[in-house]
Design an enzyme around this catalytic site. Structure first.
Site, PDB file in Angstrom:
ATOM      1  N   HIS A 230       0.860  -1.184   0.000  1.00  0.00           N
ATOM      2  CA  HIS A 230       0.000   0.000   0.000  1.00  0.00           C
ATOM      3  C   HIS A 230       0.894   1.231   0.000  1.00  0.00           C
ATOM      4  CE1 HIS A 230      -1.421   3.287   2.712  1.00  0.00           C
ATOM      5  NE2 HIS A 230      -2.415   3.293   1.850  1.00  0.00           N
TER       6      HIS A 230
ATOM      7  N   HIS B 131      -8.875  -5.647  16.797  1.00  0.00           N
ATOM      8  CA  HIS B 131      -9.707  -6.779  17.203  1.00  0.00           C
ATOM      9  C   HIS B 131      -9.023  -8.119  16.974  1.00  0.00           C
ATOM     10  CE1 HIS B 131     -10.835  -6.220  12.897  1.00  0.00           C
ATOM     11  NE2 HIS B 131     -10.943  -7.538  12.886  1.00  0.00           N
TER      12      HIS B 131
END
Length: 280
Positions: free
Chosen positions: A118, A181
């Protein structure tokens, strides 16, 4: 959208030029692999809530033999942030008018041994003016050599400029590109920076070298790994890792939220999602 001033024009031109350099290099890699894949470009326009022209951009996507899916987008947009979203943007709490120009790139690779990547660089104007961006390497099957190469190249770009603070930007990437998470990072890091204010010329020179460093490091890593053989188990690892990448981009990524909140092109915003993924 209001006419661009000199700084906005310089930034927009650079991001477009960088896009052309990157796309040409990625197409050259496909040629080396015996593929005739090339980028398809789709222009899009944006209207702000008032109905006035709000700029637009170009979405570039290639699906080839080495690059299973790579998107390279450039955009230049302006207008006004809606509602409370303005309060979350640097310098926009008291005046929602904004300008933004930038480049955004995500590559998902066919070979699990070749890392996904990215890269994003942007210039924003509200009541303040700043650059942001960075690049991070996302290998399903990490190689220490590739990680060291990527980081060293970015560090040289940082060390060459007063605006470049590699220790801070590298730590920032470790913190930002994390999936809370899951309790894991989505890759092996790179650099991340935001709200880079001050002298435009100084900061712009640094941002340009971040783009050049990416163009130096990543194609070299791709060529190093794209001939590696892989197993069904390697591919399964890659697809599961891609699921985590998708989770990050849909839940935590600032760029995704910014694009959706400012009326950007949905296909361009979500080009970061992988073409295939699993949640085993």
């Amino acid at each position: 959208m209001k006419p661009l001033d000199s700084e906005q024009t310089q930034a927009r031109h650079w991001f477009g030029h960088l896009r052309d350099l990157i796309c040409a290099e990625f197409e050259a890699i496909e040629r080396e692999a015996g593929s005739d894949a090339s980028f398809d470009y789709t222009a899009w326009d944006r209207s702000d809530p008032s109905g006035e022209p709000g700029g637009g951009g170009v979405r570039g996507v290639m699906k080839g033999r080495v690059f299973e899916k790579v998107g390279v987008n450039v955009s230049t947009v302006g207008g006004a942030f809606e509602g409370d979203f303005a309060k979350s943007i640097h310098g926009a709490a008291d005046d929602p008018q904004f300008f933004a120009t930038g480049i955004s790139l995500v590559a998902h690779m066919t070979n699990p041994h070749v890392p996904a990547v990215h890269m994003n660089c942007r210039f924003l104007t509200t009541t303040k003016r700043w650059f942001g961006g960075g690049a991070d390497l996302n290998p399903p099957l990490p190689y220490a050599e590739d990680t060291a190469d990527f980081h060293a190249t970015l560090q040289r770009a940082c060390d060459a400029h007063p605006a470049g603070d590699y220790p801070r930007f590298s730590a920032w990437a470790e913190d930002y590109f994390r999936i809370p998470h899951r309790g894991v990072n989505r890759g092996v890091g790179g650099i991340f920076f935001d709200h880079l204010e001050g002298d435009f010329a100084t900061n712009f020179a640094f941002v340009q070298d971040v783009g050049r460093a990416f163009l130096d490091a990543y194609p070299r890593i791709v060529r190093r790994r794209m001939g590696e053989a892989w197993t069904p188990e390697d591919e399964a690892t890659m697809l599961e890792w891609r699921g985590r990448y998708a989770e990050f981009n849909l839940v935590y990524d600032r760029g995704t939220l910014f694009g959706l909140k400012t009326g950007g092109n949905i296909d361009a915003i979500l080009m970061s999602l992988p073409p295939r993924a699993t949640w085993a």
